[in-house]
Structures are given as C-alpha cells and as structure tokens.
Design a protein around this motif. Structure first.
Motif, PDB file in Angstrom:
ATOM      1  N   LEU A  87       0.819  -1.220   0.000  1.00 31.64           N
ATOM      2  CA  LEU A  87       0.000   0.000   0.000  1.00 31.64           C
ATOM      3  C   LEU A  87       0.846   1.260   0.000  1.00 31.64           C
ATOM      4  N   HIS A  88       2.169   1.098   0.070  1.00 30.07           N
ATOM      5  CA  HIS A  88       3.104   2.220   0.085  1.00 30.07           C
ATOM      6  C   HIS A  88       2.889   3.152   1.276  1.00 30.07           C
ATOM      7  N   GLU A  89       2.419   2.571   2.396  1.00 24.58           N
ATOM      8  CA  GLU A  89       2.358   3.347   3.627  1.00 24.58           C
ATOM      9  C   GLU A  89       3.752   3.405   4.240  1.00 24.58           C
ATOM     10  N   ARG A  90       4.074   4.528   4.847  1.00 28.85           N
ATOM     11  CA  ARG A  90       5.419   4.715   5.402  1.00 28.85           C
ATOM     12  C   ARG A  90       5.617   3.840   6.641  1.00 28.85           C
ATOM     13  N   LEU A  91       6.733   3.125   6.655  1.00 29.72           N
ATOM     14  CA  LEU A  91       7.106   2.316   7.814  1.00 29.72           C
ATOM     15  C   LEU A  91       8.072   3.157   8.643  1.00 29.72           C
ATOM     16  N   THR A  92       7.532   3.945   9.551  1.00 27.47           N
ATOM     17  CA  THR A  92       8.327   4.889  10.318  1.00 27.47           C
ATOM     18  C   THR A  92       8.858   4.255  11.600  1.00 27.47           C
ATOM     19  N   THR A  93       9.852   4.913  12.169  1.00 29.17           N
ATOM     20  CA  THR A  93      10.394   4.463  13.459  1.00 29.17           C
ATOM     21  C   THR A  93       9.322   4.500  14.533  1.00 29.17           C
ATOM     22  N   ARG A  94       8.436   5.484  14.457  1.00 26.99           N
ATOM     23  CA  ARG A  94       7.355   5.602  15.438  1.00 26.99           C
ATOM     24  C   ARG A  94       6.435   4.385  15.388  1.00 26.99           C
ATOM     25  N   ILE A  95       6.090   3.913  14.186  1.00 23.85           N
ATOM     26  CA  ILE A  95       5.209   2.756  14.044  1.00 23.85           C
ATOM     27  C   ILE A  95       5.887   1.506  14.593  1.00 23.85           C
ATOM     28  N   VAL A  96       7.166   1.317  14.263  1.00 18.83           N
ATOM     29  CA  VAL A  96       7.894   0.147  14.763  1.00 18.83           C
ATOM     30  C   VAL A  96       7.994   0.188  16.279  1.00 18.83           C
ATOM     31  N   ALA A  97       8.308   1.371  16.836  1.00 21.20           N
ATOM     32  CA  ALA A  97       8.417   1.497  18.289  1.00 21.20           C
ATOM     33  C   ALA A  97       7.082   1.227  18.962  1.00 21.20           C
ATOM     34  N   ALA A  98       5.991   1.752  18.370  1.00 17.53           N
ATOM     35  CA  ALA A  98       4.662   1.518  18.934  1.00 17.53           C
ATOM     36  C   ALA A  98       4.304   0.044  18.887  1.00 17.53           C
ATOM     37  N   GLY A  99       4.689  -0.625  17.786  1.00 15.07           N
ATOM     38  CA  GLY A  99       4.416  -2.053  17.679  1.00 15.07           C
ATOM     39  C   GLY A  99       5.158  -2.857  18.733  1.00 15.07           C
TER      40      GLY A  99
END
Length: 264
Positions: free
Chosen positions: A104-116
């Motif tokens: 979907l070309h959504e950005r995989l940001t550091t914030r998303i990884v940290a939240a996960g």
C-alpha cells in the motif's frame, strides 16, 4: 477510530465466552457457528451478491479474515495458555505495517515500529505466565491466525469496498463460514451430543454481537484508516480479555498487568 475500536473490544470477550458457555474441544464447530449464522443473517438483510471478480476476491478475503482466522484462533485458544496466544497476536501490527509498506506504500516509520514493539511488550506483561506450557500445534495455529488476519487487513485495504459495509461483511462471513463448515465436517464431524441452552446462548452471542455487529464496525475502519492504525486497535482484544477475566471470572490482576494495560 472509536467505532472501529469496538470490534477488537468485542473480540476480547471471546475467551471468557468460550470457556464459560461453549463445549470443550470443538474449535472448528465454534468457528463455524460463529461465522456462518451471522453471514446468513446479514445476507438476508442486505440481499446483494458479489459481482464479477468480487466472487473470488470475497472468497479470499472471507478465508483470510474469517475462515482461517477463526479456526486457528479457536485451536490456539484450546491448546495454549492465553498469554502465549496474546503475545503472538500482539505481533500483528508489525506484520501489517510491513505488508502495508510494501503493498500500500504506507510509510514504515520508526514511530510505528516502536509503537508495535511497545504493544508486544504490553501484551506480554499482561498475559504471559511463568507456568505457561507451549504446545507446537497451538503455537503454529496462533502464528497462522496472526498472519491470516494481517494479510486480510492489507488486502481488504488494497482492494477497497465495492459495496456497503453491511454487504461486505455478509460476503466475508458467508464465504469464510462455508469454508469452515466443510473443514469442520471433514475433521471434527457434527456434534455428537445435544447442545445445551448455555451452549446455544454462547454461540448466539459470538455470532450476532461478537461477529456480525463487530465486523460491521471493523470493515469501514479498514477502508478509512491506515492499515497500520487499524492493526494497532487489535491490541484492545487481549486487554479486554484480561479485564473480563479479572472482573467476571475472579482472576488475579497484578499491578504489573495494570501497568502493561496502559502500554497497550
């Protein structure tokens, strides 16, 4: 977001309902009776069948979001301590975020990884117990269910919704439920003992409230919210399950678990 969050909150009631009202060791029966009656009910209301390519797309999404997910969910619930299954499910937002970044070309940001990672930590602190006993089939079922639901979320977002949420929910539940019926009759067979009023009440609740209503709330959220955001809402499910265990079933809720709930 609030209406979408109702779905995983309701799914969190599945464990208590299963252990309190449903017969033992019938995961495929539970999955089938949760999905198929709800799909028939919604199809009677919407009275619309898929057209063209949506016949096969609905079947794929129905298997991923309903059929395989429900079957593997109940198998894991019967064979694993709740904490182990919850931790595996807590990885789902990370899987969705990775798939969404590719498809979907959504950005995989550091914030998303940290939240996960924080969500995984929170779920683990809530539910994992030192005496947890691992079962290979249960672990594989939990992993498979997580992958199935994650893929279903991303594909549902990618393919869009050609009909109203009620209609889309009916298609998914019917196709997933029919698939489950075939699998259940093949591997478990029909019930060998009559279902009690308590069993029927538990199945009715899971089908009408925990499935039909919950998924009508869930699929519009998939269409309107980023896939990763929708996946993170799924962390509400183990939190609700633990809270119900404490408030209704009298399970001990430690200060560490309360802190972990705030992380989720």
């Amino acid at each position: 977001m609030l209406t979408t969050a109702l779905a995983p909150a309701l799914w969190g009631t599945t464990y208590l309902t299963t252990t309190t009202f449903l017969p033992d060791d019938r995961p495929l029966l539970a999955a089938t009776l949760r999905a198929l009656p709800a799909g028939v009910l919604l199809l009677v209301v919407c009275r619309q069948l898929p057209l063209g390519e949506w016949w096969w797309k609905s079947w794929i999404l129905g298997v991923l979001n309903i059929g395989a997910f429900f079957a593997l969910l109940f198998i894991a619930a019967y064979r694993l301590p709740g904490g182990v299954a919850a931790i595996v499910g807590g990885v789902q937002p990370l899987i969705v975020a990775l798939l969404a970044s590719r498809l979907l070309h959504e950005r995989l940001t550091t914030r998303i990884v940290a939240a996960g990672m924080t969500g995984v930590l929170g779920v683990g602190l809530i539910a994992l117990q030192a005496q947890a006993r691992l079962d290979a089939i249960g672990i594989l079922a939990a992993v498979g269910g997580t992958l199935s639901m994650a893929t279903g979320i991303v594909l549902s977002k990618k393919w869009g919704q050609p009909a109203a949420p009620l209609t889309m929910t009916a298609w998914h539940l019917i196709t997933g439920g029919l698939t489950l019926l075939i699998v259940m009759l093949t591997f478990e067979g029909p019930p060998t003992t009559p279902l009690t009023p308590s069993n029927l009440g538990g199945y009715a609740y899971l089908s009408i409230v925990g499935t039909a209503f919950a998924y009508v709330m869930w699929f519009p959220g998939i269409a309107r919210l980023p896939a990763s955001t929708t996946a993170f809402l799924g962390l509400l499910s183990p939190v609700v399950a633990i809270l119900l265990g404490w408030a209704v079933a009298g399970e001990v809720f430690t200060p560490m678990q309360m802190l972990a709930s705030s992380l989720c």
